[in-house]
Design a protein around this motif. Structure first.
Motif, PDB file in Angstrom:
ATOM      1  N   PRO A 193       0.648  -1.038   0.051  1.00  0.00           N
ATOM      2  CA  PRO A 193       0.143  -0.095  -0.019  1.00  0.00           C
ATOM      3  C   PRO A 193       0.821   1.159   0.007  1.00  0.00           C
ATOM      4  O   PRO A 193       1.953   1.171   0.346  1.00  0.00           O
ATOM      5  CB  PRO A 193      -0.901  -0.137   1.218  1.00  0.00           C
ATOM      6  CG  PRO A 193      -0.139  -0.941   2.331  1.00  0.00           C
ATOM      7  CD  PRO A 193       0.782  -1.916   1.141  1.00  0.00           C
ATOM      8  N   ASP A 194       0.281   2.279  -0.624  1.00  0.00           N
ATOM      9  CA  ASP A 194       0.739   3.671  -0.417  1.00  0.00           C
ATOM     10  C   ASP A 194       0.888   4.259   0.954  1.00  0.00           C
ATOM     11  O   ASP A 194       1.199   5.183   1.323  1.00  0.00           O
ATOM     12  CB  ASP A 194       0.268   4.363  -1.578  1.00  0.00           C
ATOM     13  CG  ASP A 194       0.351   3.887  -2.889  1.00  0.00           C
ATOM     14  OD1 ASP A 194       1.576   3.536  -3.257  1.00  0.00           O
ATOM     15  OD2 ASP A 194      -0.589   3.982  -3.574  1.00  0.00           O
ATOM     16  N   LEU A 195      -0.359   3.807   1.431  1.00  0.00           N
ATOM     17  CA  LEU A 195      -0.817   4.419   2.929  1.00  0.00           C
ATOM     18  C   LEU A 195      -1.691   3.495   3.463  1.00  0.00           C
ATOM     19  O   LEU A 195      -2.270   2.704   3.109  1.00  0.00           O
ATOM     20  CB  LEU A 195      -1.821   5.385   2.510  1.00  0.00           C
ATOM     21  CG  LEU A 195      -2.430   6.421   3.762  1.00  0.00           C
ATOM     22  CD1 LEU A 195      -1.725   7.017   4.540  1.00  0.00           C
ATOM     23  CD2 LEU A 195      -3.912   7.153   3.067  1.00  0.00           C
ATOM     24  N   LEU A 196      -1.384   3.533   4.872  1.00  0.00           N
ATOM     25  CA  LEU A 196      -2.003   2.541   5.865  1.00  0.00           C
ATOM     26  C   LEU A 196      -3.012   3.386   6.782  1.00  0.00           C
ATOM     27  O   LEU A 196      -2.575   4.271   7.439  1.00  0.00           O
ATOM     28  CB  LEU A 196      -1.143   1.785   6.604  1.00  0.00           C
ATOM     29  CG  LEU A 196      -1.711   0.587   7.645  1.00  0.00           C
ATOM     30  CD1 LEU A 196      -2.432  -0.537   6.963  1.00  0.00           C
ATOM     31  CD2 LEU A 196      -0.332  -0.150   8.506  1.00  0.00           C
ATOM     32  N   VAL A 197      -4.239   2.651   6.824  1.00  0.00           N
ATOM     33  CA  VAL A 197      -5.356   3.397   7.876  1.00  0.00           C
ATOM     34  C   VAL A 197      -5.529   2.491   9.060  1.00  0.00           C
ATOM     35  O   VAL A 197      -6.005   1.257   8.714  1.00  0.00           O
ATOM     36  CB  VAL A 197      -6.591   3.956   7.237  1.00  0.00           C
ATOM     37  CG1 VAL A 197      -7.708   4.369   8.162  1.00  0.00           C
ATOM     38  CG2 VAL A 197      -6.337   5.080   5.997  1.00  0.00           C
ATOM     39  N   VAL A 198      -5.327   2.874  10.108  1.00  0.00           N
ATOM     40  CA  VAL A 198      -5.350   2.101  11.418  1.00  0.00           C
ATOM     41  C   VAL A 198      -6.544   2.334  12.106  1.00  0.00           C
ATOM     42  O   VAL A 198      -7.022   3.550  12.497  1.00  0.00           O
ATOM     43  CB  VAL A 198      -4.062   2.269  12.229  1.00  0.00           C
ATOM     44  CG1 VAL A 198      -3.900   3.426  12.862  1.00  0.00           C
ATOM     45  CG2 VAL A 198      -4.212   0.967  13.456  1.00  0.00           C
ATOM     46  N   SER A 199      -7.224   1.362  12.418  1.00  0.00           N
ATOM     47  CA  SER A 199      -8.454   1.535  13.436  1.00  0.00           C
ATOM     48  C   SER A 199      -7.938   1.387  14.868  1.00  0.00           C
ATOM     49  O   SER A 199      -6.851   0.997  15.252  1.00  0.00           O
ATOM     50  CB  SER A 199      -9.531   0.080  13.402  1.00  0.00           C
ATOM     51  OG  SER A 199      -9.916  -0.307  12.207  1.00  0.00           O
ATOM     52  N   PRO A 200      -8.868   2.198  15.930  1.00  0.00           N
ATOM     53  CA  PRO A 200      -8.570   2.422  17.134  1.00  0.00           C
ATOM     54  C   PRO A 200      -8.011   1.083  17.809  1.00  0.00           C
ATOM     55  O   PRO A 200      -8.690  -0.135  17.379  1.00  0.00           O
ATOM     56  CB  PRO A 200      -9.675   2.961  17.702  1.00  0.00           C
ATOM     57  CG  PRO A 200     -10.394   3.523  16.617  1.00  0.00           C
ATOM     58  CD  PRO A 200      -9.968   2.671  15.351  1.00  0.00           C
ATOM     59  N   GLY A 201      -7.149   1.062  18.772  1.00  0.00           N
ATOM     60  CA  GLY A 201      -6.833  -0.064  19.431  1.00  0.00           C
ATOM     61  C   GLY A 201      -5.569  -1.133  19.156  1.00  0.00           C
ATOM     62  O   GLY A 201      -5.183  -1.909  19.880  1.00  0.00           O
ATOM     63  N   PHE A 202      -5.372  -0.712  17.646  1.00  0.00           N
ATOM     64  CA  PHE A 202      -4.009  -1.688  17.336  1.00  0.00           C
ATOM     65  C   PHE A 202      -2.796  -0.951  17.931  1.00  0.00           C
ATOM     66  O   PHE A 202      -2.572   0.303  17.812  1.00  0.00           O
ATOM     67  CB  PHE A 202      -3.883  -1.709  15.870  1.00  0.00           C
ATOM     68  CG  PHE A 202      -4.930  -2.835  15.293  1.00  0.00           C
ATOM     69  CD1 PHE A 202      -4.542  -3.961  14.875  1.00  0.00           C
ATOM     70  CD2 PHE A 202      -6.313  -2.168  14.730  1.00  0.00           C
ATOM     71  CE1 PHE A 202      -5.462  -4.913  14.259  1.00  0.00           C
ATOM     72  CE2 PHE A 202      -7.009  -3.178  14.343  1.00  0.00           C
ATOM     73  CZ  PHE A 202      -6.671  -4.455  14.178  1.00  0.00           C
ATOM     74  N   HIS A 203      -2.048  -1.672  18.654  1.00  0.00           N
ATOM     75  CA  HIS A 203      -0.945  -1.235  19.233  1.00  0.00           C
ATOM     76  C   HIS A 203       0.237  -0.989  18.194  1.00  0.00           C
ATOM     77  O   HIS A 203       0.379  -1.696  17.359  1.00  0.00           O
ATOM     78  CB  HIS A 203      -0.419  -2.226  20.487  1.00  0.00           C
ATOM     79  CG  HIS A 203       0.790  -1.494  21.231  1.00  0.00           C
ATOM     80  ND1 HIS A 203       1.978  -1.455  21.070  1.00  0.00           N
ATOM     81  CD2 HIS A 203       0.456  -1.035  22.575  1.00  0.00           C
ATOM     82  CE1 HIS A 203       2.757  -0.904  22.025  1.00  0.00           C
ATOM     83  NE2 HIS A 203       1.812  -0.254  22.900  1.00  0.00           N
ATOM     84  N   PRO A 204       1.061   0.052  18.182  1.00  0.00           N
ATOM     85  CA  PRO A 204       2.166   0.434  17.352  1.00  0.00           C
ATOM     86  C   PRO A 204       3.027  -0.765  17.030  1.00  0.00           C
ATOM     87  O   PRO A 204       3.523  -0.733  15.882  1.00  0.00           O
ATOM     88  CB  PRO A 204       2.779   1.562  18.016  1.00  0.00           C
ATOM     89  CG  PRO A 204       1.695   2.249  18.958  1.00  0.00           C
ATOM     90  CD  PRO A 204       1.042   1.166  19.480  1.00  0.00           C
TER      91      PRO A 204
END
Length: 496
Positions: free
Chosen positions: A83-94
């Motif tokens: 991907p060119d960009l990643l969108v993360v949902s809340p709660g996923f730890h870095p």
């Protein structure tokens, strides 16, 4: 290639079309992100551990790909997609594999709230944003603020952590005047450009330490809500940490610090004078005058008189005043407002014992506020402690001599029983064994009834999360209420 985030600050930005975007998480927020991105013309891959059958079908209908698997499989699917960009949902730890891969590969990451901020001009003139966070009281304050804005004639929408994704709110065809955005510490972790009109940290107490790693990191995440605020940073005078977070924030020039207090307010604060809630912040004559908002008597009639709820009312009033809502609208909104279920909700009165459901008290700070609203309590507590020490709560409650008994449920039973034995050795304690979910609350309610007498309150204020035995806090509260209503009634009884 990777996305150039500097070019992606509008719904109309050309850079969205054809962009390859990964979405981490296949639940409510993940679907909202995928739906938004497909509408923008992006090529979208959603990865997650599981997805409902309905959501799987809908993702296929809108043209987004879905790959399900464990954490390693999610990383591998994203790496193959490139991907060119990643969108993360809340709660996923870095440090989950997918995000660790993105950091190593140089793929930029946006949270759902940050993405919504960039796209907020979809329907024309962007709505103002009011952002709300805190360890406790977020949802109540968000709902109160929204009600005040609507009573004041503004088209206002509550969204974010309250249940409706911000990405859905910014795409609704008619648009809004104001979005009232409840934010969790998880969402705040990923925010970098949101610039609200007004913001608040209601309170700070240890929570989600298992996710953030330390109390300092948790507080820093909460403090991000104040960054780039333009009109008013609202803080809790009775919680010095919140004021320090305002001091540390980089805000827009001209933004004011506005305090709320259950005591007598100073200049630039809202508070209480002789049982009248007043504004000494948003009027030119604030050094010598105050504006009446409502009274404690009126709040009591509306079921809003518990001390922690009064604090939420004051915070919401400050936020509403920051965007120009008149005192009369605030008063009228409060008169009509009713608290959500599972928030110090009366269930029944049986044989002189009142039963109260505050299942939403999912951490010690919330439970302390709830316990402080009653003089004689049989406390139903327990669940998942999320790495937070419950002993200080038990010590404080025991010192106030409020406990008539305790009933402990849940996985982390030992945390409560050991604290009770140490700090409240004279208080009778019943422990509900690890049984099927259907049996937990009937056993807990029966144990509580054996400990309670006329004039007592049996209070479900677990000070812990619910997912060890229940679907969520609402399921826990519903089962508690059902068990109470199933009790045999020896004398006059009243169901709320």
């Amino acid at each position: 290639m990777t996305a150039d985030l500097e070019t992606l600050h509008s719904w109309r930005a050309e850079g969205w079309r054809g962009l390859r975007v990964g979405v981490l998480g296949a639940a409510v927020v993940g679907f909202a992100a995928a739906d938004t991105l497909v509408e923008l013309g992006c090529e979208v891959l959603v990865v997650g551990e599981r997805a409902t059958e309905e959501r799987t079908t809908l993702l296929d209908v809108i043209g987004a790909r879905l790959e399900l698997g464990d954490a390693a499989a999610q990383r591998d699917a994203l790496a193959a997609f490139a991907p060119d960009l990643l969108v993360v949902s809340p709660g996923f730890h870095p440090d989950v594999p997918a995000l660790a891969w993105a950091a190593e590969a140089g793929v930029p990451v946006l949270g759902d709230v940050e993405l919504a901020w960039r796209l907020r001009d979809k329907t024309g003139t962007p709505a103002e944003w009011i952002t709300i966070t805190g360890t406790n009281g977020k949802t109540t304050t968000t709902q109160l603020t929204t009600a005040m804005l609507r009573e004041g004639g503004l088209r206002a929408r509550a969204c974010g952590n309250i249940g409706s994704p911000v990405l859905d709110a910014i795409r609704e065809p008619d648009g809004w005047d104001v979005l009232v955005v409840e934010l969790s510490s998880y969402q705040l972790h990923w925010m970098s450009e949101v610039s609200p009109a007004a913001s608040v940290v209601l309170n700070i107490a240890d929570d989600h330490l298992d996710w953030h790693g330390s109390a300092e990191a948790y507080r820093a995440a909460k403090g991000r809500v104040y960054e780039r605020t333009r009109v008013a940073c609202v803080y809790n005078v009775e919680d010095p940490v919140t004021e320090q977070l305002v001091r540390d924030a980089d805000v827009v020039e001209g933004c004011r610090a506005i305090g709320f207090t259950r005591g007598v307010p100073r200049v630039s604060e809202v508070g209480i004078v002789e049982e009248v809630l007043v504004d000494r912040a948003f009027l030119d004559e604030r050094r010598t005058s105050a504006l009446e908002l409502t009274t404690l008597h009126a709040l009591d009639e509306a079921g809003l008189s518990a001390p922690h709820v009064v604090a939420d009312v004051l915070a919401a009033s400050a936020l509403a005043r920051a965007v120009g809502v008149e005192p009369r609208a605030i008063r009228d909104a409060l008169a009509a407002f009713r608290l959500d279920a599972h928030r110090i909700q009366p269930v029944a009165e049986v044989d002189g014992v009142r039963w109260i459901d505050d299942s939403k008290a999912t951490n010690p700070h919330a439970a302390a506020a709830s316990l402080g609203a009653f003089d004689r309590v049989v406390w139903v507590a327990g669940g998942l402690t999320k790495g937070v020490d419950v002993a200080p709560l038990v010590e404080a409650v025991a010192a106030a001599d409020r406990l008539r008994g305790a009933v402990v449920i849940g996985r982390d039973t030992a945390a409560f029983t050991e604290a009770l034995a140490r700090h409240a050795p004279g208080v009778p304690v019943a422990v509900v064994p690890d049984v099927d979910t259907d049996r937990v609350m009937p056993l807990a309610v029966e144990a509580a009834r054996s400990l309670a007498g006329p004039g007592d309150v049996v209070l479900l204020a677990p000070a812990a999360a619910s997912m060890d035995q229940f679907t969520d806090y609402a399921d826990r509260g519903d089962r508690f209420a059902a068990a109470v209503r199933a009790l045999p009634q020896g004398g006059a009884a009243r169901t709320e």
